[in-house]
Design an enzyme around this catalytic site. Structure first.
Site, PDB file in Angstrom:
ATOM      1  N   ASP A 393       0.831  -1.194   0.000  1.00 35.81           N
ATOM      2  CA  ASP A 393       0.000   0.000   0.000  1.00 35.81           C
ATOM      3  C   ASP A 393       0.875   1.257   0.000  1.00 35.81           C
ATOM      4  OD1 ASP A 393      -2.952   0.685   0.540  1.00 35.81           O
ATOM      5  OD2 ASP A 393      -1.940   1.908   2.053  1.00 35.81           O
ATOM      6  N   GLU A 422       1.495  -0.469  -5.011  1.00 29.07           N
ATOM      7  CA  GLU A 422       0.249   0.291  -5.189  1.00 29.07           C
ATOM      8  C   GLU A 422       0.620   1.772  -5.059  1.00 29.07           C
ATOM      9  OE1 GLU A 422      -3.619   2.222  -3.828  1.00 29.07           O
ATOM     10  OE2 GLU A 422      -1.811   2.030  -2.642  1.00 29.07           O
TER      11      GLU A 422
HETATM   12  O1  LIG Z   1      -3.872   6.143  -0.994  1.00 30.94           O
HETATM   13  P1  LIG Z   1      -4.460   5.200  -2.015  1.00 30.94           P
HETATM   14  O2  LIG Z   1      -5.545   5.878  -2.804  1.00 30.94           O
HETATM   15  O3  LIG Z   1      -3.416   4.621  -2.879  1.00 30.94           O
HETATM   16  O4  LIG Z   1      -5.229   4.020  -1.230  1.00 30.94           O
HETATM   17  C1  LIG Z   1      -4.654   2.999  -0.454  1.00 30.94           C
HETATM   18  O5  LIG Z   1      -4.208   3.397   0.804  1.00 30.94           O
HETATM   19  C2  LIG Z   1      -5.211   3.963   1.672  1.00 30.94           C
HETATM   20  C3  LIG Z   1      -4.560   4.130   3.020  1.00 30.94           C
HETATM   21  O6  LIG Z   1      -4.125   2.885   3.444  1.00 30.94           O
HETATM   22  C4  LIG Z   1      -6.449   3.097   1.795  1.00 30.94           C
HETATM   23  O7  LIG Z   1      -7.461   3.891   2.350  1.00 30.94           O
HETATM   24  C5  LIG Z   1      -8.440   3.249   3.121  1.00 30.94           C
HETATM   25  O8  LIG Z   1      -7.927   3.056   4.444  1.00 30.94           O
HETATM   26  C6  LIG Z   1      -7.681   4.256   5.180  1.00 30.94           C
HETATM   27  C7  LIG Z   1      -7.126   3.816   6.510  1.00 30.94           C
HETATM   28  O9  LIG Z   1      -8.044   3.014   7.159  1.00 30.94           O
HETATM   29  C8  LIG Z   1      -8.972   5.031   5.282  1.00 30.94           C
HETATM   30  O10 LIG Z   1      -8.738   6.231   5.974  1.00 30.94           O
HETATM   31  C9  LIG Z   1      -9.501   5.350   3.892  1.00 30.94           C
HETATM   32  O11 LIG Z   1     -10.737   6.030   3.992  1.00 30.94           O
HETATM   33  C10 LIG Z   1      -9.697   4.064   3.132  1.00 30.94           C
HETATM   34  O12 LIG Z   1     -10.069   4.354   1.810  1.00 30.94           O
HETATM   35  C11 LIG Z   1      -6.896   2.629   0.422  1.00 30.94           C
HETATM   36  O13 LIG Z   1      -7.967   1.752   0.523  1.00 30.94           O
HETATM   37  C12 LIG Z   1      -5.707   1.944  -0.236  1.00 30.94           C
HETATM   38  O14 LIG Z   1      -6.050   1.360  -1.445  1.00 30.94           O
END
Ligand SMILES: O=P(O)(O)O[C@H]1O[C@H](CO)[C@@H](O[C@H]2O[C@H](CO)[C@@H](O)[C@H](O)[C@H]2O)[C@H](O)[C@H]1O
Length: 670
Positions: A393, A422
């Site tokens: 991530d 990612e």
């Molecule tokens: O930052 P990206 O758009 O690449 O997304 C990735 O990382 C995010 C953070 O880990 C993640 O976001 C999800 O988890 C968060 C923490 O719990 C939360 O605050 C966000 O609302 C939630 O969307 C995302 O899913 C991941 O793909």
């Protein structure tokens, strides 16, 4: 300062180098950042290496591509061939996953130079007796370098060259067997070895060819309304394998924090009982090495991974280096976070997105060595439980040096580990992560819709040098991204985007249930987040819902498995499709993919206009296959089962999206 210039300056008087090494080797490719980073290949595949190789004057040269497993001393060699303009090319089959080294050796081939000269003189009816005597001496020298058996044969050639009539001698000299024997014992006394030994990382097959399916295990309870477990989720495995997916990616499976827990639709406060975002890792039940108790136990997870393997599926885990405020590290290792004067830590962000429920890790922590060791140990912990593939991530928000170190040292012990970055971020950061060792990268495909944009993007990925180290993974959706293109809910668009992802890139994936069911409602107009996103709630999916595209996905995955041409990304040629004479069609897009030996050639034609049948004249690039313009060949549409006989380079194609918005033709060139 180049090596040659250094020689000039430092050794002007002493000449402490071998000046007889006349062959120049330069512009070697792949050579990433001057050899700082390894090029990449996959197990059972090959690597193509090219370089400019030349010598002063008109002598003939020979060159070899040399490779060996890192840490060994003997080179495996394969001949290189000139491809024009003093450029040489060689390819090398690669072995099992691990670290390898490669370089090039080239030398003036005095035998071949002499042989060529003799041919010319003979053709010009010139006197060659002295040349024959010189040739005999070259063969004598070859005898000294050869094995006993070859030496005996070479002696006979030397005798024939010496004693025969000139015509007979010339005949002996031109015998291909003589050239073969001499090539086996080359005179490398003045050979040039390229000035660097370069690195090659060979990865397991799924690094290069993989079909990913993402699901949230908590949504797969046997009865509605309950939190699902790994045991219950295992009933999905036959269905996922049956659709042709071979990587099952699970979002984080760890205990979820309570502090700042998010609610439905990203609400900043969760209602009682809401499960929270699984990326908010850690609570008193544990952190990155624990399993969320409602999913099951560590043992049950290990059983799940093993069961998936029996279906040919590798479970990929999400590694998200961030912490809920409840994560044990917050108390145990406070120095791993950056505290503000008010005693809080600024929540994590990936601008413009805000992640109010998690704390970022501080990669400038004074305790960074212990931090790095602990982070790396998380990968090792899950590797010991059977996981070989990780989706990481937001790696671009962690230190690049950490990734270089962690990935290289994990691979030393576990060379078959695959890492997907990612990182939906800026191109240079994405490239650097790939150089740092990531096997695959999420890509901008998700937002490339038009023919112009798709072709441009593929050209960038496959011809700019990126192809040597960055393997894209094409996702038409993710739990975070319901692209605008799909928000109309048109089922045909979902098929188009799936066919594109699956045939343009050898690695592709989808956030499964939502994609195959053509979920299309965004949380709000102008947003890419799904309405009632599974990220914040437990869903119940009816996979047999009318309108699903499971049959189409299954068919395309089958075609990918059966056709090696689609198991690589870099070799792609876009073809012309004209709507009318001289006018390229804006919606019909065609591309050819092929195996190196042309044993499998696939031509994909996609109609990007989801609502209209479109027809046009397609120019098949016969020249790429050295075929004449009136060459007949057969194309079989692997989607519809129909076959057509085509003749020559221009042929008519028509795609009715109501039936299927694409053709995937397999060509038999005959
Ligand atoms: O930052 P990206 O758009 O690449 O997304 C990735 O990382 C995010 C953070 O880990 C993640 O976001 C999800 O988890 C968060 C923490 O719990 C939360 O605050 C966000 O609302 C939630 O969307 C995302 O899913 C991941 O793909």
């Amino acid at each position: 300062m180049s090596k040659a210039f250094r020689r000039t300056v430092l050794n002007a008087v002493k000449l402490e180098f071998d000046g007889r090494q006349r062959v120049i080797i330069e512009n070697l490719s792949p050579e990433l950042d001057g050899g700082k980073y390894p090029a990449k290949a996959v197990e059972g595949g090959f690597i193509v290496v090219e370089a400019d190789i030349f010598v002063d004057g008109a002598d003939t040269i020979s060159a070899e591509l040399c490779a060996r497993p890192s840490g060994t001393s003997d080179w495996h060699r394969s001949p290189m061939h000139p491809i024009g303009n003093d450029r040489w090319s060689g390819s090398l089959d690669v072995g099992s996953p691990g670290s390898y080294e490669y370089t090039i050796e080239a030398w003036v081939d005095h035998f071949l130079t002499w042989q060529k000269g003799l041919i010319k003189k003979t053709e010009a009816n010139q006197e060659v007796s002295l040349d024959l005597r010189i040739g005999a001496l070259l063969i004598d020298a070859g005898v000294a370098r050869s094995t006993a058996a070859d030496a005996e044969e070479l002696k006979r050639y030397a005798a024939a060259v010496r004693s025969g009539e000139p015509a007979e001698s010339v005949k002996a000299v031109l015998d291909t067997r003589l050239a073969e024997l001499m090539a086996r014992a080359p005179d490398k006394s003045c050979a040039t070895l390229y000035e660097k030994v370069l690195l090659l990382t060979v990865e397991q097959k799924k690094a290069g060819f993989s079909s990913w399916y993402e699901l949230f295990p908590r949504s797969w309870a046997s009865e509605p309304g309950r939190h699902g477990t790994f045991r219950e989720c295992s009933r999905m495995l036959p269905m996922i394998a049956g659709m042709g997916f071979d990587v099952l990616y699970l979002p984080p499976i760890h205990p979820i924090g309570y502090a700042k827990r998010k609610g439905r639709n990203n609400a900043l406060v969760a209602a009682p009982g809401e499960p929270g975002s699984c990326w908010a890792i850690g609570n008193s039940d544990g952190g990155h090495k624990a399993v969320h108790p409602e999913l099951g136990t560590l043992e049950e997870f290990t059983e799940f991974v093993a069961e998936a393997e029996t279906h040919g599926i590798s479970v990929a885990l999400d590694i998200a280096f961030q912490c809920s405020p409840d994560h044990p590290w917050v108390k145990e290792h406070p120095t791993w976070f950056r505290w503000r004067p008010d005693g809080t830590v600024q929540f994590a962000e990936n601008p413009p997105k805000k992640y109010e429920d998690i704390l970022p890790i501080d990669f400038e922590s004074a305790d960074w060595q212990n931090l790095w060791v602990e982070l790396k140990s998380i990968f090792l912990f899950w590797i010991e439980r059977g996981v070989k593939i990780f989706r990481v991530d937001n790696p671009h928000t962690k230190a690049f040096l950490f990734w270089e170190w962690a990935i290289a040292s994990i691979r030393e012990e576990h060379p078959d580990t695959v890492f997907l970055a990612e990182a939906f971020t800026r191109p240079k950061l994405m490239a650097r992560l790939a150089k740092a060792g990531y096997s695959q990268s999420y890509s901008y495909f998700t937002w490339r819709n038009t023919k112009h944009d798709l072709q441009g993007y593929l050209n960038e990925l496959t011809t700019s040098g990126l192809e040597h180290f960055m393997r894209p993974n094409f996702w038409p959706n993710t739990p975070d991204i319901l692209p605008d293109e799909l928000q109309s809910g048109d089922r045909i668009k979902f098929i188009i985007r799936m066919v594109l992802a699956a045939t343009l890139s050898s690695n592709y994936g989808m956030y499964g249930p939502a994609y195959e069911l053509c979920e299309y409602l965004p949380v709000a107009e102008g947003k890419e987040d799904y309405l009632d996103s599974e990220k914040y709630e437990i869903k119940q999916w009816d996979l047999d819902r009318p309108g699903n595209i499971r049959a189409e996905i299954t068919r395309v995955n089958r075609i990918r498995k059966d056709n090696a041409a689609l198991q690589q990304t870099a070799d792609i040629t876009f073809v012309q499709i004209e709507a009318s004479a001289g006018r390229e069609d804006d919606y019909l897009m065609g591309y050819v993919k092929r195996t190196e030996d042309n044993s499998n050639i696939i031509l994909v034609v996609v109609n990007l206009d989801h609502s209209n049948t479109r027809g046009g004249w397609l120019r098949f690039p016969l020249e790429r296959f050295a075929l004449s313009h009136d060459h007949p060949f057969r194309v079989e549409d692997l989607l519809s089962g129909m076959s057509y006989d085509w003749n020559g380079e221009w042929n008519y194609v028509e795609v009715n999206p109501g039936n299927m918005p694409a053709h995937i033709f397999r060509l038999t060139l005959g």
